[in-house]
Design an enzyme around this catalytic site. Structure first.
Site, PDB file in Angstrom:
ATOM      1  CE  LYS A  63       3.250   7.530   1.346  1.00 53.15           C
ATOM      2  NZ  LYS A  63       2.254   6.972   0.435  1.00 53.15           N
ATOM      3  CG  ASP A  99      -0.702   8.665  -1.068  1.00 52.87           C
ATOM      4  OD1 ASP A  99      -0.217   8.992  -2.164  1.00 52.87           O
ATOM      5  OD2 ASP A  99      -0.006   8.307  -0.098  1.00 52.87           O
TER       6      ASP A  99
HETATM    7  N1  LIG Z   1      -0.346   4.326  -7.104  1.00 54.00           N
HETATM    8  C1  LIG Z   1      -0.011   5.114  -6.103  1.00 54.00           C
HETATM    9  O1  LIG Z   1      -0.103   6.345  -6.195  1.00 54.00           O
HETATM   10  C2  LIG Z   1       0.479   4.517  -4.809  1.00 54.00           C
HETATM   11  C3  LIG Z   1       0.516   5.322  -3.657  1.00 54.00           C
HETATM   12  C4  LIG Z   1       0.968   4.748  -2.457  1.00 54.00           C
HETATM   13  C5  LIG Z   1       1.403   3.418  -2.436  1.00 54.00           C
HETATM   14  N2  LIG Z   1       1.362   2.672  -3.581  1.00 54.00           N
HETATM   15  C6  LIG Z   1       1.779   1.233  -3.562  1.00 54.00           C
HETATM   16  O2  LIG Z   1       0.976   0.572  -2.599  1.00 54.00           O
HETATM   17  C7  LIG Z   1       1.630  -0.640  -2.193  1.00 54.00           C
HETATM   18  C8  LIG Z   1       1.447  -0.848  -0.694  1.00 54.00           C
HETATM   19  O3  LIG Z   1       2.045   0.182   0.017  1.00 54.00           O
HETATM   20  P1  LIG Z   1       1.844   0.322   1.592  1.00 54.00           P
HETATM   21  O4  LIG Z   1       2.708   1.457   2.040  1.00 54.00           O
HETATM   22  O5  LIG Z   1       0.413   0.363   1.940  1.00 54.00           O
HETATM   23  O6  LIG Z   1       2.486  -1.039   2.115  1.00 54.00           O
HETATM   24  P2  LIG Z   1       2.514  -1.620   3.567  1.00 54.00           P
HETATM   25  O7  LIG Z   1       2.177  -0.543   4.539  1.00 54.00           O
HETATM   26  O8  LIG Z   1       3.803  -2.313   3.688  1.00 54.00           O
HETATM   27  O9  LIG Z   1       1.283  -2.680   3.588  1.00 54.00           O
HETATM   28  C9  LIG Z   1       1.360  -3.851   2.949  1.00 54.00           C
HETATM   29  C10 LIG Z   1       0.059  -4.676   3.212  1.00 54.00           C
HETATM   30  O10 LIG Z   1       0.016  -5.657   2.217  1.00 54.00           O
HETATM   31  C11 LIG Z   1      -0.020  -6.954   2.816  1.00 54.00           C
HETATM   32  N3  LIG Z   1       0.834  -7.822   1.991  1.00 54.00           N
HETATM   33  C12 LIG Z   1       2.125  -7.588   1.628  1.00 54.00           C
HETATM   34  N4  LIG Z   1       2.551  -8.572   0.814  1.00 54.00           N
HETATM   35  C13 LIG Z   1       1.504  -9.437   0.648  1.00 54.00           C
HETATM   36  C14 LIG Z   1       1.330 -10.638  -0.074  1.00 54.00           C
HETATM   37  N5  LIG Z   1       2.313 -11.175  -0.798  1.00 54.00           N
HETATM   38  N6  LIG Z   1       0.124 -11.248  -0.016  1.00 54.00           N
HETATM   39  C15 LIG Z   1      -0.882 -10.724   0.716  1.00 54.00           C
HETATM   40  N7  LIG Z   1      -0.774  -9.578   1.436  1.00 54.00           N
HETATM   41  C16 LIG Z   1       0.422  -8.956   1.407  1.00 54.00           C
HETATM   42  C17 LIG Z   1       0.471  -6.788   4.227  1.00 54.00           C
HETATM   43  O11 LIG Z   1      -0.128  -7.819   5.031  1.00 54.00           O
HETATM   44  P3  LIG Z   1       0.405  -8.177   6.523  1.00 54.00           P
HETATM   45  O12 LIG Z   1      -0.192  -7.133   7.429  1.00 54.00           O
HETATM   46  O13 LIG Z   1      -0.167  -9.532   6.773  1.00 54.00           O
HETATM   47  O14 LIG Z   1       1.884  -8.157   6.470  1.00 54.00           O
HETATM   48  C18 LIG Z   1      -0.002  -5.370   4.545  1.00 54.00           C
HETATM   49  O15 LIG Z   1      -1.331  -5.376   5.006  1.00 54.00           O
HETATM   50  C19 LIG Z   1       3.081  -0.509  -2.665  1.00 54.00           C
HETATM   51  O16 LIG Z   1       3.250  -1.375  -3.779  1.00 54.00           O
HETATM   52  C20 LIG Z   1       3.183   0.959  -3.090  1.00 54.00           C
HETATM   53  O17 LIG Z   1       4.126   1.159  -4.112  1.00 54.00           O
HETATM   54  C21 LIG Z   1       0.887   3.187  -4.762  1.00 54.00           C
END
Ligand SMILES: NC(=O)c1ccc[n+]([C@@H]2O[C@H](COP(=O)([O-])OP(=O)(O)OC[C@H]3O[C@@H](n4cnc5c(N)ncnc54)[C@H](OP(=O)(O)O)[C@@H]3O)[C@@H](O)[C@H]2O)c1
Length: 263
Positions: A63, A99
């Site tokens: 993205k 989003d």
């Molecule tokens: N429903 C929808 O339409 C939709 C749309 C977009 C995304 N999503 C979902 O949103 C989720 C996140 O996506 P993203 O792109 O934002 O991910 P990302 O950029 O990889 O960000 C992940 C964040 O979560 C934290 N994190 C990861 N694992 C963790 C854990 N076990 N405990 C605590 N914190 C944790 C990370 O912390 P650190 O900085 O400390 O590593 C980081 O801040 C995914 O599951 C995705 O499928 C859903």
């Protein structure tokens, strides 16, 4: 025939082709929506042009690259720094972020909110923080580590790590981390989550189609809660709306897309 795709890596699990193809079929549009795995980010925009696409969605991890390389970015995507929808306009490729609006449409039923706590600081947290800010909701970001908090700090959000956080009262708690997606973990300590849920009214998890430990705990606290299904639905509805230059109304698109989730 008009061609659309989902760019990301991996893309095999995505429901997006089914969502968009169902609407095109329902509206009698001569079009097709496919999946295109993109391993190397620099090939994303050239692939868009090579396939002569009319539009595309972009998912993890591209993205930010889509944002940086499209010809023009419009709307809230400019503030988020990430694009999940690309549209061909003549010879130019325009980037949008649906989003953020998708999330806001999903929480509309929660009514007016004064404040919210976002768990996580990744791309999804950025989209959610910016749309809540645009609607005058006071947002605090709580992340496991400090590394990704810069973006939010520069924009004036209150930012805390697990070490620096002192629990307060928030109406809405949002999980944007992937904790609970493939395991039974919470996005922060269970004791802290209990404290937060005691004072909250609403909980939202961006993970969809499963009851995560986060949402099970919210339910135990009798909160009103939602998973990410509606967010996914509305980001798709809004993307489709843009794909066809806003000529089909949102309600019609939603009515054709929503049944796909029930299949
Ligand atoms: N429903 C929808 O339409 C939709 C749309 C977009 C995304 N999503 C979902 O949103 C989720 C996140 O996506 P993203 O792109 O934002 O991910 P990302 O950029 O990889 O960000 C992940 C964040 O979560 C934290 N994190 C990861 N694992 C963790 C854990 N076990 N405990 C605590 N914190 C944790 C990370 O912390 P650190 O900085 O400390 O590593 C980081 O801040 C995914 O599951 C995705 O499928 C859903």
């Amino acid at each position: 025939m008009q061609l659309f795709t989902l760019f990301g890596y991996p893309v095999t699990h995505s429901i997006s082709p089914r969502l968009h193809n169902a609407v095109m079929q329902g509206l009698g549009i001569d079009g097709c929506y496919i999946r295109t795995p993109i391993e190397h980010p620099q090939t994303l925009l050239p692939t868009f042009r090579k396939l002569d696409l009319s539009g595309a969605n972009v998912t993890v991890p591209h993205k930010e690259v889509a944002f940086a390389h499209c010809d023009e970015v419009r709307g809230i995507a400019k503030e988020i720094g990430a694009v999940n929808t690309l549209i061909k306009e003549g010879t130019r490729i325009i980037g949008y972020n649906t989003d953020a609006e998708g999330f806001y449409a999903a929480i509309k039923s929660f009514g007016h909110l004064r404040n919210a706590l976002i768990l996580g600081a990744g791309g999804t947290a950025k989209a959610i923080a910016m749309i809540l800010k645009a609607h005058h909701v006071d947002v605090t970001i709580l992340n496991r580590s400090a590394s990704r908090l810069d973006f939010f700090e520069k924009l004036g959000f209150t930012c805390k790590t697990w070490e620096t956080f002192t629990p307060s009262s928030y109406e809405l708690i949002i999980n944007t981390t992937s904790a609970g997606l493939k395991d039974e973990s919470y996005p922060c300590e269970e004791a802290l989550l209990n404290l937060l849920f005691e004072k909250a009214h609403y909980a939202f998890d961006v993970i969809y189609n499963q009851q995560t430990p986060f949402l099970r705990l919210a339910q135990a606290h009798h909160l009103t809660y939602k998973d990410g299904k509606e967010m996914l639905l509305y980001q798709g509805v809004l993307a489709f709306h843009l794909f066809f230059a806003q000529q089909y109304d949102l309600k019609t698109i939603e009515s054709l897309m929503r049944p796909v989730f029930e299949l």
